[in-house]
Design an enzyme around this catalytic site. Structure first.
Site, mmCIF file in Angstrom:
data_model
loop_
_atom_site.group_PDB
_atom_site.id
_atom_site.type_symbol
_atom_site.label_atom_id
_atom_site.label_comp_id
_atom_site.label_asym_id
_atom_site.label_seq_id
_atom_site.Cartn_x
_atom_site.Cartn_y
_atom_site.Cartn_z
ATOM 1 N N SER A 141 6.228 -1.773 -1.868
ATOM 2 C CA SER A 141 6.352 -2.718 -2.993
ATOM 3 C C SER A 141 5.407 -2.317 -4.125
ATOM 4 O O SER A 141 4.413 -2.992 -4.368
ATOM 5 C CB SER A 141 6.121 -4.159 -2.538
ATOM 6 O OG SER A 141 4.949 -4.315 -1.778
ATOM 7 N N GLY A 184 0.841 -1.191 0.000
ATOM 8 C CA GLY A 184 0.000 0.000 0.000
ATOM 9 C C GLY A 184 0.873 1.237 0.000
ATOM 10 O O GLY A 184 2.097 1.148 0.143
ATOM 11 N N LEU A 185 0.248 2.367 -0.150
ATOM 12 C CA LEU A 185 0.979 3.631 -0.190
ATOM 13 C C LEU A 185 1.658 3.945 1.139
ATOM 14 O O LEU A 185 1.272 3.416 2.185
ATOM 15 C CB LEU A 185 0.016 4.769 -0.547
ATOM 16 C CG LEU A 185 -0.576 4.759 -1.957
ATOM 17 C CD1 LEU A 185 -1.734 5.756 -2.057
ATOM 18 C CD2 LEU A 185 0.488 5.070 -2.995
ATOM 19 N N SER A 186 2.637 4.829 1.093
ATOM 20 C CA SER A 186 3.266 5.329 2.311
ATOM 21 C C SER A 186 2.192 6.006 3.160
ATOM 22 O O SER A 186 1.366 6.761 2.640
ATOM 23 C CB SER A 186 4.366 6.339 1.948
ATOM 24 O OG SER A 186 4.960 6.862 3.112
ATOM 25 N N SER A 242 -0.292 4.490 4.601
ATOM 26 C CA SER A 242 -1.581 3.794 4.535
ATOM 27 C C SER A 242 -1.855 2.993 5.808
ATOM 28 O O SER A 242 -3.000 2.639 6.090
ATOM 29 C CB SER A 242 -1.633 2.866 3.315
ATOM 30 O OG SER A 242 -0.624 1.875 3.388
ATOM 31 N N GLY A 243 -0.804 2.711 6.563
ATOM 32 C CA GLY A 243 -0.978 1.979 7.824
ATOM 33 C C GLY A 243 -0.428 0.570 7.815
ATOM 34 O O GLY A 243 -0.716 -0.233 8.705
ATOM 35 N N LYS A 244 0.383 0.236 6.806
ATOM 36 C CA LYS A 244 0.930 -1.114 6.667
ATOM 37 C C LYS A 244 1.656 -1.582 7.932
ATOM 38 O O LYS A 244 1.349 -2.643 8.475
ATOM 39 C CB LYS A 244 1.905 -1.186 5.480
ATOM 40 C CG LYS A 244 1.295 -0.907 4.133
ATOM 41 C CD LYS A 244 2.319 -0.985 3.011
ATOM 42 C CE LYS A 244 3.478 -0.012 3.171
ATOM 43 N NZ LYS A 244 3.054 1.416 3.165
ATOM 44 N N SER A 245 2.620 -0.814 8.375
ATOM 45 C CA SER A 245 3.431 -1.208 9.534
ATOM 46 C C SER A 245 2.602 -1.258 10.812
ATOM 47 O O SER A 245 2.772 -2.168 11.638
ATOM 48 C CB SER A 245 4.600 -0.246 9.720
ATOM 49 O OG SER A 245 5.511 -0.376 8.652
#
Length: 198
Positions: free
Chosen positions: A106, A32-34, A36-39
């Site tokens: 990614s 997902g975008l920077s 976006s809440g991935k981490s």
């Protein structure tokens, strides 16, 4: 690769590790975008997985670039190599019977597909953390979007470099609409239904 390099089988198999751990081993690939809440979602999920008795580890984009990939830039070729290395490391985690959660922008479909091809069909779960560029830019916790808009950061995904959203991810979590806790619970439910976790 040199012809002098020969694969050495290990004394403990993937099946042995899985039996000992009592759960499946696989990659949860957060894309997902920077901002976006991935981490945040990956870490919340890892904590619950751990508390449930599952062996889980988070590989985070920024953290990896402090060590393993500190020699790489952000041009397209470096980004591809970044993901290739992460894929190979993730495969080792799967072989050792663990659940690995990878939080990387990614941006290219091809690179994510390459990682998927490294493991078995049931060992790769693409998690698309869906969030609009407008919301990511509003959050901007590291001030990166502002810098990108001011041309201080070249090749910034979503601004001056492309992001290719997944076509058929195993699961989509909408971090614009739902909280980190709600996204985490959605993933736990998905993994329980699959029978992948304790």
């Amino acid at each position: 690769m040199s012809s002098n390099i020969v694969w050495h089988d290990t004394s403990i198999t993937k099946a042995d590790y899985r039996k000992n751990n009592g759960h499946h081993s696989f990659i949860l690939w957060f894309t997902g975008l920077s901002a976006s809440g991935k981490s945040s979602i990956a870490n919340a999920l890892a904590k619950e997985l751990f508390e449930r008795g599952n062996q889980a580890f988070v590989l985070d984009g920024d953290n990896i670039r402090h060590g393993l990939n500190k020699d790489l830039g952000f041009d397209e070729q470096s980004r591809k190599e970044n993901i290739r290395r992460i894929g190979e490391v993730s495969k080792l985690f799967v072989e050792s019977g663990q659940i690995v959660l990878t939080a990387f922008i990614s941006p290219y479909k091809e690179d994510r597909a390459s990682v998927r091809s490294l493991v078995e069909a049931d060992e790769f779960i693409e998690v698309y953390v869906q969030c609009s560029i407008e919301e990511c830019e509003r959050r901007d916790p590291k001030g990166l979007y502002k810098k990108a808009r001011n041309n201080e950061i070249p090749n910034f995904t979503g601004i001056s470099a492309p992001y290719e959203a997944p076509d058929n991810p195993e699961i989509v979590v909408d971090s614009e609409k739902y909280s980190i806790e709600e996204c985490k619970n959605q993933l736990i439910e998905f993994l329980l239904e699959k029978g992948y976790i304790k």
